[in-house]
Motif scaffolding. Structure first.
Motif, short mmCIF file in Angstrom:
data_model
loop_
_atom_site.label_atom_id
_atom_site.label_comp_id
_atom_site.label_asym_id
_atom_site.label_seq_id
_atom_site.Cartn_x
_atom_site.Cartn_y
_atom_site.Cartn_z
N SER A 35 0.81 -1.22 0.00
CA SER A 35 0.00 0.00 0.00
C SER A 35 0.84 1.27 0.00
O SER A 35 0.36 2.33 -0.37
N LYS A 36 2.12 1.16 0.39
CA LYS A 36 3.00 2.34 0.39
C LYS A 36 3.64 2.57 -0.97
O LYS A 36 4.20 3.62 -1.21
N ASN A 37 3.56 1.59 -1.86
CA ASN A 37 4.21 1.68 -3.16
C ASN A 37 3.24 1.21 -4.24
O ASN A 37 3.43 0.16 -4.84
N VAL A 38 2.20 1.99 -4.49
CA VAL A 38 1.13 1.55 -5.38
C VAL A 38 1.56 1.42 -6.83
O VAL A 38 0.90 0.76 -7.62
N SER A 39 2.67 2.02 -7.20
CA SER A 39 3.17 1.87 -8.57
C SER A 39 4.25 0.79 -8.65
O SER A 39 4.83 0.56 -9.71
N GLY A 40 4.49 0.12 -7.54
CA GLY A 40 5.51 -0.93 -7.49
C GLY A 40 4.99 -2.26 -8.01
O GLY A 40 3.92 -2.35 -8.61
N PRO A 41 5.73 -3.32 -7.75
CA PRO A 41 5.37 -4.64 -8.27
C PRO A 41 4.10 -5.20 -7.63
O PRO A 41 3.73 -4.83 -6.52
N VAL A 42 3.45 -6.07 -8.38
CA VAL A 42 2.23 -6.73 -7.93
C VAL A 42 2.47 -8.23 -7.95
O VAL A 42 2.98 -8.78 -8.92
N LEU A 43 2.11 -8.88 -6.86
CA LEU A 43 2.19 -10.34 -6.75
C LEU A 43 0.80 -10.89 -7.03
O LEU A 43 -0.18 -10.43 -6.44
N SER A 44 0.68 -11.83 -7.93
CA SER A 44 -0.61 -12.45 -8.23
C SER A 44 -0.62 -13.85 -7.66
O SER A 44 0.12 -14.72 -8.12
N ALA A 45 -1.47 -14.06 -6.67
CA ALA A 45 -1.61 -15.38 -6.03
C ALA A 45 -2.88 -16.04 -6.54
O ALA A 45 -3.87 -15.37 -6.85
N SER A 46 -2.85 -17.36 -6.62
CA SER A 46 -4.09 -18.06 -6.98
C SER A 46 -5.11 -17.82 -5.86
O SER A 46 -4.74 -17.56 -4.71
N ALA A 47 -6.37 -17.94 -6.21
CA ALA A 47 -7.41 -17.74 -5.21
C ALA A 47 -7.26 -18.73 -4.06
O ALA A 47 -7.41 -18.37 -2.88
N ALA A 48 -6.92 -19.98 -4.36
CA ALA A 48 -6.76 -20.99 -3.32
C ALA A 48 -5.57 -20.68 -2.42
O ALA A 48 -5.65 -20.81 -1.20
N SER A 49 -4.46 -20.24 -3.01
CA SER A 49 -3.28 -19.89 -2.21
C SER A 49 -3.55 -18.70 -1.31
O SER A 49 -3.15 -18.69 -0.14
N PHE A 50 -4.24 -17.70 -1.83
CA PHE A 50 -4.54 -16.53 -1.01
C PHE A 50 -5.49 -16.89 0.12
O PHE A 50 -5.32 -16.43 1.25
N ALA A 51 -6.48 -17.72 -0.16
CA ALA A 51 -7.41 -18.16 0.89
C ALA A 51 -6.67 -18.92 1.98
O ALA A 51 -6.94 -18.75 3.18
N ALA A 52 -5.71 -19.77 1.59
CA ALA A 52 -4.92 -20.51 2.57
C ALA A 52 -4.06 -19.56 3.40
O ALA A 52 -3.90 -19.73 4.61
N PHE A 53 -3.50 -18.54 2.77
CA PHE A 53 -2.71 -17.54 3.48
C PHE A 53 -3.57 -16.80 4.52
O PHE A 53 -3.18 -16.67 5.68
N VAL A 54 -4.74 -16.34 4.11
CA VAL A 54 -5.63 -15.63 5.03
C VAL A 54 -6.03 -16.54 6.19
O VAL A 54 -6.04 -16.12 7.35
#
Length: 65
Positions: A35-54
């Motif tokens: 959120s501090k670097n909105v023009s920086g890199p973006v990581l794209s996680a699969s929906a399943a991986s992100f759900a497991a992380f949360v």
């Protein structure tokens, strides 16, 4: 086009990420960025991986920050 948002649990302490959950249905991914670097890199996680992380965060699997 990603619609970025920060969690309502964020206290704006500067250690936040933003996610664009609107792309899960069309692309099957959850883009994540600093959120501090909105023009920086973006990581794209699969929906399943992100759900497991949360789930891991909620369960305390990563320790205190």
């Amino acid at each position: 086009m990603p619609r970025w948002f920060k969690s309502s649990y964020s206290s704006n302490g500067g250690q936040c990420i933003e996610v664009a959950a609107n792309l899960v249905g069309s692309l099957g991914v959850v883009p994540v960025r600093d959120s501090k670097n909105v023009s920086g890199p973006v990581l794209s996680a699969s929906a399943a991986s992100f759900a497991a992380f949360v789930a891991g965060v909620k369960a305390g699997e990563f320790g205190a920050v």
